[in-house]
Enzyme design. Structure first.
Site, PDB file in Angstrom:
ATOM      1  N   SER A 187       0.811  -1.216   0.000  1.00  0.00           N
ATOM      2  CA  SER A 187       0.000   0.000   0.000  1.00  0.00           C
ATOM      3  C   SER A 187       0.849   1.272   0.000  1.00  0.00           C
ATOM      4  CB  SER A 187      -0.951   0.004   1.194  1.00  0.00           C
ATOM      5  OG  SER A 187      -0.215  -0.062   2.399  1.00  0.00           O
ATOM      6  N   ASP A 428      -3.336   6.664  11.881  1.00  0.00           N
ATOM      7  CA  ASP A 428      -2.537   5.987  10.870  1.00  0.00           C
ATOM      8  C   ASP A 428      -1.188   6.709  10.760  1.00  0.00           C
ATOM      9  OD1 ASP A 428      -1.301   5.075   8.563  1.00  0.00           O
ATOM     10  OD2 ASP A 428      -3.094   5.212   7.298  1.00  0.00           O
ATOM     11  N   HIS A 431       0.856   5.266   6.470  1.00  0.00           N
ATOM     12  CA  HIS A 431       0.692   5.805   5.112  1.00  0.00           C
ATOM     13  C   HIS A 431       1.008   7.301   5.096  1.00  0.00           C
ATOM     14  CE1 HIS A 431      -1.805   2.115   5.325  1.00  0.00           C
ATOM     15  NE2 HIS A 431      -1.222   1.901   4.162  1.00  0.00           N
TER      16      HIS A 431
END
Ligand SMILES: *[C@@H]1O[C@H](CO)[C@@H](O)[C@H](O)[C@H]1NC(C)=O
Ligand SMILES: *[C@@H]1O[C@H](CO)[C@@H](O)[C@H](O)[C@H]1NC(C)=O
Ligand SMILES: *[C@@H]1O[C@H](CO)[C@@H](O)[C@H](O)[C@H]1NC(C)=O
Ligand SMILES: *[C@@H]1O[C@H](CO)[C@@H](O)[C@H](O)[C@H]1NC(C)=O
Ligand SMILES: *[C@@H]1O[C@H](CO)[C@@H](O)[C@H](O)[C@H]1NC(C)=O
Length: 449
Positions: A187, A428, A431
């Site tokens: 990702s 998060d 990312h």
């Protein structure tokens, strides 16, 4: 006369005889097979118990394919291990094409583009507007999801002693004319791909561009340039039970360390390849299922050990199959995480949530970037010498504790109130918001193309 003769020797008994012979042969064949099966199953201490119905067991064994030289069952999210044993130390047959020695990599000119600092520059950055990119991911669109401090969009990477080439989307398209640029990885790499698509799409008319539906291979096309920018989901590089791009299997990680070709078949015709792999190896041990072994029997190895086997299989593909006159390959190093504020601000708690500025300490290195992994990657890439260019994003991204989505992204699972009241608990810090840090990874790619 002839009529009578026929009546005396009808075809029927011959057909019947043939039929019985076939049946007999089948039974004999199955009996020997079952002996072999039992032998093998005993050897492997497998838990199959053979019952009365030999035919049924033969069918099971047929599926297990241990003696039929057909290709092994493909791993998917339902694959499991019936039996797990310790890693035997076995390696793939990788070394055929790999140079044994470590080649000192040629420096990219005078300048080390990966060593430098972030400079606030709100006149040139961001390079695009989050809301103008139709392909933006809800996982990365931080402004859309409520982030108010937008300084993270305004930083330029300034290498010591030189400048990065200025991003120019038209020039990039000219480099991509008639070519396929493919990102392959997890990702983080997908984030870099979305960044690239956003960086590129604004200079071509909407009617001359297209995007295929999200799949293991997703393709953005620009008609006039006959070019594509693609993303292949392959988080562990080799075949694994996590290859479903949407519904990832997380609990038990199984890889086929000797199966790179299944993924390579999809990337082998790309002109420019950008690989990454790291975080999926950081969740404890992984299980190995070698292609020619009985399905269901796994060896357990550390994440780092598993990654090394995968990297070696990948490197062997690069060394033997890639044509450096026609193809270019890049490897993007580990993307850092910012889970522990105490690492950049001693005696504090929390994580990247609420961080608004980059780290200025130039020697900063957090525990999320595993040095042993970097050493291994360096060793493998070193043996590939000029065939793969390294995009060493680790140090420059380490400084960007402010660049993660934290709570400003779409979360696919519903968050319970006790989590919602503590933002740190679901931030998060892996990312990166877009526009943001991955845009600079792409500027580095642009620099080296
Ligand atoms: C850029 O930042 C400076 C200092 O924070 C501010 O004064 C200026 O208005 C900003 N310019 C733009 C275009 O956002
Ligand atoms: C961007 O690249 C194109 C094509 O190479 C060139 O014509 C144009 O002048 C460049 N733009 C800038 C701002 O440098
Ligand atoms: C478009 O690019 C592909 C390679 O990606 C090439 O095979 C094909 O010939 C090109 N078509 C045209 C019309 O240039
Ligand atoms: C800078 O970071 C390094 C490595 O993380 C650390 O050892 C050092 O103490 C830091 N220096 C300052 C001034 O914070
Ligand atoms: C990337 O850079 C770091 C220092 O910033 C260095 O320690 C590491 O070895 C480099 N990795 C590779 C693969 O060259």
């Amino acid at each position: 006369m002839t009529h009578r003769w026929h009546k005396k020797r009808p075809h029927f008994p011959f057909v019947t005889l043939l039929f019985f012979i076939i049946i007999l042969l089948t039974i004999l064949y199955n009996e020997t097979s079952i002996k072999r099966i039992n032998q093998q199953q005993d050897d492997l201490k497998k838990k199959y118990v053979f019952g009365q119905d030999h035919f049924l067991n033969f069918a099971t064994f047929w599926k297990q394919n241990a003696f039929l030289k057909k290709s092994p069952v493909t791993l998917d999210k339902f694959s499991t291990c019936d039996l797990t044993v310790k890693y035997s130390g076995r390696k793939g047959q990788y070394d055929a094409h790999m140079p044994k020695s470590y080649d000192k990599r040629e420096e990219q000119g005078e300048c080390d583009y990966f060593s430098g600092k972030w400079v606030f520059d709100n006149t040139s950055y961001p390079l695009y507007d989050e809301f103008d990119c139709p392909y933006m991911s809800d996982q990365l669109a931080c402004h859309k999801h409520g982030r108010q401090d937008l300084g993270y969009q305004n930083f330029r990477w300034k290498p010591h002693g030189c400048n990065l080439k200025r991003w120019n989307a038209t020039e990039m398209w000219e480099k991509l004319q008639g070519k396929r640029l493919m990102f392959v990885g997890d990702s983080l790499n997908r984030g870099q791909w979305i960044s690239m698509v956003c960086l590129l799409q604004s200079v071509i008319p909407a009617t001359k561009q297209s995007m295929t539906p999200n799949a293991q291979l997703t393709i953005f096309r620009a008609e006039d340039y006959n070019a594509s920018v693609e993303f292949l989901w392959a988080p562990l590089l080799v075949e694994s039970n996590s290859d479903d791009p949407v519904d990832h299997r997380l609990d038990e990680r199984i890889i086929r360390p000797d199966s790179i070709l299944r993924h390579a078949a999809r990337w082998e015709h790309a002109d420019i390849l950008v690989f990454n792999s790291y975080l999926w190896w950081r969740q404890g041990s992984v299980k190995l299922q070698w292609s020619r072994e009985n399905d269901g029997i796994c060896e357990e190895i550390s994440g780092l050990g598993g990654m090394e086997l995968a990297m070696e299989a990948w490197a062997e593909w690069v060394a033997s199959k890639m044509n450096p006159l026609k193809q270019k390959a890049f490897f993007v190093t580990m993307s850092p995480t910012h889970f522990l504020r105490e690492e950049w601000q001693p005696e504090s708690s929390g994580n990247c949530y609420n961080e608004k500025t980059p780290i200025e300490n130039e020697t900063y290195w957090g525990s999320g970037s595993d040095i042993a992994t970097m050493e291994m990657v360096k060793k493998v890439l070193g043996r590939l010498s000029s065939k793969v260019n390294v995009i060493n994003i680790t140090q420059l991204s380490e400084y960007r504790k402010d660049g993660h989505p934290t709570i400003y992204r779409k979360f696919w699972e519903t968050l319970p109130p006790e989590k919602l009241s503590k933002p740190e608990s679901y931030s998060d810090c892996i990312h990166w918001c877009l526009p943001g840090v991955p845009d600079v990874w792409n500027e580095l790619l642009f620099q080296f193309l």
